[in-house]
Structures are given as structure tokens and as C-alpha cells.
Motif scaffolding. Sequence first.
Motif, PDB file in Angstrom:
ATOM      1  N   GLU A 115       0.834  -1.206   0.000  1.00  0.00           N
ATOM      2  CA  GLU A 115       0.000   0.000   0.000  1.00  0.00           C
ATOM      3  C   GLU A 115       0.866   1.253   0.000  1.00  0.00           C
ATOM      4  O   GLU A 115       0.563   2.234  -0.692  1.00  0.00           O
ATOM      5  N   LEU A 134      -5.330  -7.965  -1.864  1.00  0.00           N
ATOM      6  CA  LEU A 134      -5.566  -8.984  -2.886  1.00  0.00           C
ATOM      7  C   LEU A 134      -4.297  -9.282  -3.671  1.00  0.00           C
ATOM      8  O   LEU A 134      -3.976 -10.440  -3.950  1.00  0.00           O
ATOM      9  N   ARG A 135      -3.537  -8.231  -4.007  1.00  0.00           N
ATOM     10  CA  ARG A 135      -2.348  -8.418  -4.841  1.00  0.00           C
ATOM     11  C   ARG A 135      -1.204  -9.085  -4.097  1.00  0.00           C
ATOM     12  O   ARG A 135      -0.269  -9.586  -4.717  1.00  0.00           O
ATOM     13  N   THR A 152      -5.356  -2.202  -4.235  1.00  0.00           N
ATOM     14  CA  THR A 152      -5.905  -3.374  -3.544  1.00  0.00           C
ATOM     15  C   THR A 152      -4.801  -4.308  -3.041  1.00  0.00           C
ATOM     16  O   THR A 152      -4.711  -5.473  -3.432  1.00  0.00           O
TER      17      THR A 152
END
Length: 339
Positions: free
Chosen positions: A141, A150-151, A147
Motif C-alpha cells: 500500500e 488482494l495483490r 488493492t
Amino acid sequence: MTSAPPPFLSVRDLSVRFTTEDGVVKAVDGLSFDVEPGRTLGIVGESGSGKSVASLSVLGLHDPRYTEIGGEIVLDGQELTGAPESVLERLRGNKVAMVFQDSLTALSPYYTVGRQIAEPFRKHTGASRRDARLRAIEMLEKVGIPTPALRVDDYPHQFSGGMRQRVMIAMALVCDPLLLIADEPTTALDVTVQAQILDLLKDLQQQTGSSIILITHDLGVVAHTVDDLLVMYAGRAVERGTVREVLGSPRHPYTWGLLGSMPRLASAVDEPLHPIPGTPPSLLAPPPGCPFHPRCGFTGEVAGERCRTQRPELPEGRGAACHLGAERQLRISGERTRR
């Protein structure tokens, strides 16, 4: 009067030689530089000038079976030349980290990016798998991956080149190192992504107060990114100073050549570029004297055969390793700037 803090990284008379079937390659020969706390040092030069070899020496990543390293490498008061592997392992990724040139080959295709970011964090902090995963998500982040929760479970091939470069930066910064070595971090990226990556490094440096070594051949990149600049040629430093000093008033013929080969916005569209003649020397048998003299157009202005027989030394602080002399260097630099 308070004295200036010591450099976080001090390299003195570094030499790196590789044993090959063709002979001994003198990849770095008598290199000295400092990296001050909280500042960014740019190292520029053509491919093969020794930039990456020198940076890998700081982390002790050369194969000792084929490499001979001399000189001093002092990181935060600790001598690294000849240090045992156990000492270097504690430093790598913890106190000093590196962003490598090619993110696709530097990242393992067999593991998710989250696992690769979490691994050094677990090793150096003893964190649990859960905490390391949360730290990986936090770092994704921080470097601008959308996201991230999720990644974090994706593999490197599922990311674009710019995103993989961000993953590399996240991996390098996961343990908050005090020195980050970025080796061509914007290579093969389009100019928009280049700007984003460089802004990211600058923002993270402001947040952590870390020092950065930025290795590149792009003078346009260093002009807006670094504080101090070191110009390398044939394994040696030929000029150094602040970025304003070196780019605003260059003193070495090689630096003049690098700047002269760059296109300028004010130039006519059909104005030809002025490349440096010749090719870099073989480091198996570098030329005697000044290594740049076979390509230099100013050897005729130096009395006798000094350029061909005597190696010019780089003075401490601002200066250039050239036999022309400081006064003549400044005069030529001023003439070139006014053109």
C-alpha cells in the motif's frame, strides 16, 4: 561550532578485480566516495564503468571464489571489507538494502510477491507469518499498489514492469534500512512511471530519513533527484561535487561529453547530437595514464605526455581527475555553457 556528522557510508580506495579465462578484469580501481546521512548520491557513467560492481561490493554480493576486493567499506562505523558472511547477512535488507536493475529476474517466479516481501522481515525481526503478511500488505500500500490485500498473493508475472519495480522497492524497504541502493530503478520504464518511481523514493526518504545511492546513466534523472553526484569512467571516479556543481559547471572532458550527447529542449529539431568518440576501454588492459585520453579531445592542451603516462588524481571535495588544471577546466566549462 558543532562538527558535521560522519558519513553513513564511507568507501576508500575500493578495488574490485575478477579472475576470468582471458585475464584479470579491473572492474573498480581506486574508488572513493561518501554518502551523508539523509542525502542522495547519484553515480553516473556509461555501461561497464563499474557503478553496479561497486554497489554490489557494499553488500558483499560478489562471489569470493573469483573476486578480489581491496580498500575500505565502512557502513555506520562498521568495516565491511573482509567481513564474514554472517555479519553481512545481518546487514543486508536490514541496515542496507538494494533495488536491483531488472525486477523480473530479481523476483522469484515461484513465490508470491507477498511471501518475498515478508521473508526478510521475518528473518530480521522474528515476526510471525501473520504479522509478516500484514507488513507486506502495508508496504504494498505504501508503494502505491492498488488493492494490496488482494495483490499480495499474486506472482511477479501478474504485475506490469512499473508495478514490479514498486514491489522491489517494498521488499527493499520492509525493514526500514538506513541506506538504500537503487541500481537503475527506472530502466525500461516509460517516462510517466519513471517519474512516479523517483517521486516514491523521494517521499519514502523524507519519511524515514534514509540515505540513497542512485545508480543510473540518465543525467536527466539525477538532475531532479540527487544531492551529490559522482561521475565514473573505466572503474574510476573522474568528477564529483553537488549535482548543481557538476551539471552546472562540469570540469572533466568525459562529463562534457555526457552532457553534450544529450538532446536539449532549446536546440533545433534537426541539430545533431554530439556523441563521445570511440568506445570505453577494455578493463582487462586499461590504458596507462588517464583512462579517458584515447577518446579525449583536449590531450593536446596538456604539456608533454602526461595524459598518456600519468594517472590524474581526483582531489577531495569538488574536483575532477584531469591534467588540464582547475583554471582551464572552468574556462572551457564556461565556454560550453554559453553555447
